[in-house]
Design an enzyme around this catalytic site. Sequence first.
Site, PDB file in Angstrom:
ATOM      1  N   ASP A   9       0.848  -1.286   0.199  1.00  0.00           N
ATOM      2  CA  ASP A   9      -0.002  -0.078   0.025  1.00  0.00           C
ATOM      3  C   ASP A   9       0.873   1.249   0.124  1.00  0.00           C
ATOM      4  O   ASP A   9       2.129   1.271   0.358  1.00  0.00           O
ATOM      5  CB  ASP A   9      -0.874   0.016   1.479  1.00  0.00           C
ATOM      6  CG  ASP A   9      -2.073   0.951   1.188  1.00  0.00           C
ATOM      7  OD1 ASP A   9      -2.452   1.315   0.054  1.00  0.00           O
ATOM      8  OD2 ASP A   9      -2.463   1.269   2.338  1.00  0.00           O
ATOM      9  N   GLU A  66      -4.496   4.632  -6.489  1.00  0.00           N
ATOM     10  CA  GLU A  66      -5.257   5.091  -5.584  1.00  0.00           C
ATOM     11  C   GLU A  66      -5.898   6.556  -5.893  1.00  0.00           C
ATOM     12  O   GLU A  66      -5.058   7.328  -6.684  1.00  0.00           O
ATOM     13  CB  GLU A  66      -4.574   5.274  -4.182  1.00  0.00           C
ATOM     14  CG  GLU A  66      -4.117   3.800  -3.576  1.00  0.00           C
ATOM     15  CD  GLU A  66      -3.319   4.161  -2.325  1.00  0.00           C
ATOM     16  OE1 GLU A  66      -3.178   3.035  -1.543  1.00  0.00           O
ATOM     17  OE2 GLU A  66      -2.824   5.227  -1.887  1.00  0.00           O
TER      18      GLU A  66
END
Length: 114
Positions: A9, A66
């Site tokens: 992430d 994202e």
Amino acid sequence: NMGFLLSIDDFGTGHASITYIRDLPAHEVKIDGSFVGDVARNPRSAAVVRAMIAMARDLGVQVVAECIEDAETAAVLRAMGCHAGQGYFFSPPMPADEFTAFVRSRLHAPPPGA
């Protein structure tokens, strides 16, 4: 070997250093929104994201972007070869029960911007 997949992430920032993609058996990287937000308008951001996608592709790693907020950004990322995206362009955050209904209503609908 245990049957689960690893995702890195916030790739490219803070603790998600570039060595992680080299050293960890990751299935995917999630490119941090700080790179994605202006990718359609900033050639330098576009160059960095394009390089991240190419590196991931060469290593056999899936790429998730994202913070996709608009159709233009989604189209640029799609053209760069990004595998998946998340952000308000697709949906705001929602409770689990709303999410189930959201997914069911879109199972056969074209993706936004398609």
